[in-house]
Write a protein that holds these residues in place. Structure first.
Motif, PDB file in Angstrom:
ATOM      1  N   LYS A  48      -3.754  -0.148  -4.895  1.00 42.26           N
ATOM      2  CA  LYS A  48      -3.211   1.096  -5.441  1.00 42.26           C
ATOM      3  C   LYS A  48      -2.008   0.861  -6.339  1.00 42.26           C
ATOM      4  CE  LYS A  48      -4.453   4.144  -1.598  1.00 42.26           C
ATOM      5  NZ  LYS A  48      -3.932   5.232  -0.755  1.00 42.26           N
ATOM      6  N   PHE A  49      -1.401  -0.321  -6.288  1.00 37.46           N
ATOM      7  CA  PHE A  49      -0.201  -0.573  -7.087  1.00 37.46           C
ATOM      8  C   PHE A  49      -0.500  -1.153  -8.456  1.00 37.46           C
ATOM      9  CE2 PHE A  49       1.748   0.493  -3.221  1.00 37.46           C
ATOM     10  CZ  PHE A  49       2.972   1.018  -3.595  1.00 37.46           C
ATOM     11  N   LYS A  50      -1.774  -1.417  -8.722  1.00 35.61           N
ATOM     12  CA  LYS A  50      -2.153  -1.914 -10.034  1.00 35.61           C
ATOM     13  C   LYS A  50      -1.883  -0.816 -11.077  1.00 35.61           C
ATOM     14  CE  LYS A  50      -5.964  -4.305 -12.214  1.00 35.61           C
ATOM     15  NZ  LYS A  50      -7.420  -4.421 -12.264  1.00 35.61           N
ATOM     16  N   GLY A  51      -1.074  -1.135 -12.068  1.00 30.35           N
ATOM     17  CA  GLY A  51      -0.790  -0.170 -13.130  1.00 30.35           C
ATOM     18  C   GLY A  51       0.255   0.865 -12.748  1.00 30.35           C
ATOM     19  N   ILE A  52       0.862   0.732 -11.593  1.00 27.29           N
ATOM     20  CA  ILE A  52       1.876   1.686 -11.131  1.00 27.29           C
ATOM     21  C   ILE A  52       3.254   1.032 -11.245  1.00 27.29           C
ATOM     22  CG2 ILE A  52       2.751   2.969  -9.122  1.00 27.29           C
ATOM     23  CD1 ILE A  52       0.106   4.083 -10.147  1.00 27.29           C
TER      24      ILE A  52
ATOM     25  N   HIS B 262      -7.791   7.801  -2.268  1.00 25.23           N
ATOM     26  CA  HIS B 262      -8.445   6.502  -2.277  1.00 25.23           C
ATOM     27  C   HIS B 262      -7.809   5.672  -1.172  1.00 25.23           C
ATOM     28  CE1 HIS B 262      -9.206   7.892  -6.449  1.00 25.23           C
ATOM     29  NE2 HIS B 262     -10.395   7.374  -6.182  1.00 25.23           N
ATOM     30  N   SER B 263      -8.538   4.710  -0.658  1.00 23.65           N
ATOM     31  CA  SER B 263      -7.979   3.854   0.385  1.00 23.65           C
ATOM     32  C   SER B 263      -7.587   2.506  -0.193  1.00 23.65           C
ATOM     33  CB  SER B 263      -8.999   3.640   1.507  1.00 23.65           C
ATOM     34  OG  SER B 263      -8.476   2.667   2.416  1.00 23.65           O
TER      35      SER B 263
ATOM     36  N   ASN C 268       0.852  -1.195   0.000  1.00 23.10           N
ATOM     37  CA  ASN C 268       0.000   0.000   0.000  1.00 23.10           C
ATOM     38  C   ASN C 268       0.883   1.239   0.000  1.00 23.10           C
ATOM     39  OD1 ASN C 268      -2.770   0.935  -0.064  1.00 23.10           O
ATOM     40  ND2 ASN C 268      -2.305   1.933   1.879  1.00 23.10           N
ATOM     41  N   GLY C 269       0.282   2.340  -0.435  1.00 19.46           N
ATOM     42  CA  GLY C 269       0.999   3.612  -0.458  1.00 19.46           C
ATOM     43  C   GLY C 269       0.034   4.758  -0.277  1.00 19.46           C
ATOM     44  N   GLN C 270       0.548   5.891   0.132  1.00 15.18           N
ATOM     45  CA  GLN C 270      -0.278   7.076   0.329  1.00 15.18           C
ATOM     46  C   GLN C 270       0.570   8.317   0.072  1.00 15.18           C
ATOM     47  OE1 GLN C 270      -0.802   7.178   4.932  1.00 15.18           O
ATOM     48  NE2 GLN C 270      -0.186   9.240   4.276  1.00 15.18           N
ATOM     49  N   ILE C 271      -0.102   9.445  -0.076  1.00 16.26           N
ATOM     50  CA  ILE C 271       0.603  10.713  -0.235  1.00 16.26           C
ATOM     51  C   ILE C 271       0.882  11.308   1.143  1.00 16.26           C
ATOM     52  CG2 ILE C 271       0.396  13.095  -1.097  1.00 16.26           C
ATOM     53  CD1 ILE C 271       0.698  11.102  -3.354  1.00 16.26           C
ATOM     54  N   ALA C 272       2.060  11.874   1.318  1.00 17.39           N
ATOM     55  CA  ALA C 272       2.375  12.602   2.547  1.00 17.39           C
ATOM     56  C   ALA C 272       3.266  13.786   2.190  1.00 17.39           C
ATOM     57  CB  ALA C 272       3.080  11.696   3.548  1.00 17.39           C
TER      58      ALA C 272
END
Ligand code: FE
Length: 227
Positions: free
Chosen positions: A89-93, A82-83, A25-29
């Motif tokens: 979240k890593f799909k396509g990244i 998005h959660s 998982n990843g998020q913006i900070a």
């Protein structure tokens, strides 16, 4: 006390990634800071409600990808609004595995830092994680995105779970109506258009194509309200 004074602090913008077992998982900070140079350590502050917080607590490691100034709003929205509980979240990244087995985001990243957590501090709603660097690489030359640039030039918004969130009162009064996204708070200003989405400045909200979506969170036109 004027909390807007806090807005004079300078920050960058990062994707913080971690793992729990084989889940990523990843998020913006905006809260990555170098703490010491010998040994090289960094800190990051994450909201306890975020899934990434749970993953960093579990794996005791995190990576920070330093975003470039031309990162599209949609990419920031992908990680920021998005959660990971609802989507992968890593799909396509584009990403690569780090020293600790966590994912390192490469898209729109000028450089990355990977750290193993050595200490953490409970600060109420958030936790400050401090970690010793185990990986760091420059990926590309460019200007890093600052938090001020994201707000002032890209006109991005801040989720309520961010440490720097301050409730904003949007000023109105313009010939064409502004519309606000009820999901993420993005304000569509006809004077500016949506350059990332190919919408020219001067396009009224009513004239946006039916398949236009919020540049930050991807919500449809029907989720916008007149500001
Ligand atoms: Fe939105």
């Amino acid at each position: 006390m004027n909390l807007k004074a806090l807005r004079n602090c300078s920050y960058g913008l990062y994707v913080i990634s971690s793992r729990k077992g084989d889940r990523f998982n990843g998020q913006i900070a905006n809260t990555v800071v170098q703490a010491t140079s010998d040994p090289p350590t960094i800190s990051v502050i994450l909201n306890k409600e975020n899934l990434t917080h749970e993953f960093v607590t579990d794996s005791k490691a995190f990576s920070a990808s330093i975003l470039s100034q031309d990162t599209p709003l949609s990419f920031i929205g992908h990680f920021g609004f998005h959660s990971g509980r609802d989507t992968d979240k890593f799909k396509g990244i584009e990403h690569r595995p780090g020293e600790t087995g966590l994912p390192i985001v490469l898209d729109h990243s000028l450089a990355y830092l990977e750290a193993r957590v050595t200490t953490q501090l409970d600060v109420g709603t958030h936790t400050i994680f401090v970690g010793e660097l185990v990986g760091a690489e420059i990926l590309e030359e460019g200007e890093p995105m600052t938090y001020a640039y994201y707000h002032q030039v890209k006109r991005g918004t801040t989720p309520k779970t961010a440490p720097s969130y301050i409730e904003e009162r949007k000023e109105a009064k313009s010939e064409m109506d502004k519309y606000e996204c009820t999901v993420c708070g993005y304000l569509y200003d006809p004077k500016e258009g949506d350059p990332d989405g190919g919408i020219k400045a001067g396009t009224p909200f009513e004239d946006l194509p039916d398949d236009w979506v919020c540049p930050i969170c991807g919500a449809g036109k029907d989720q916008f309200e007149k500001a």
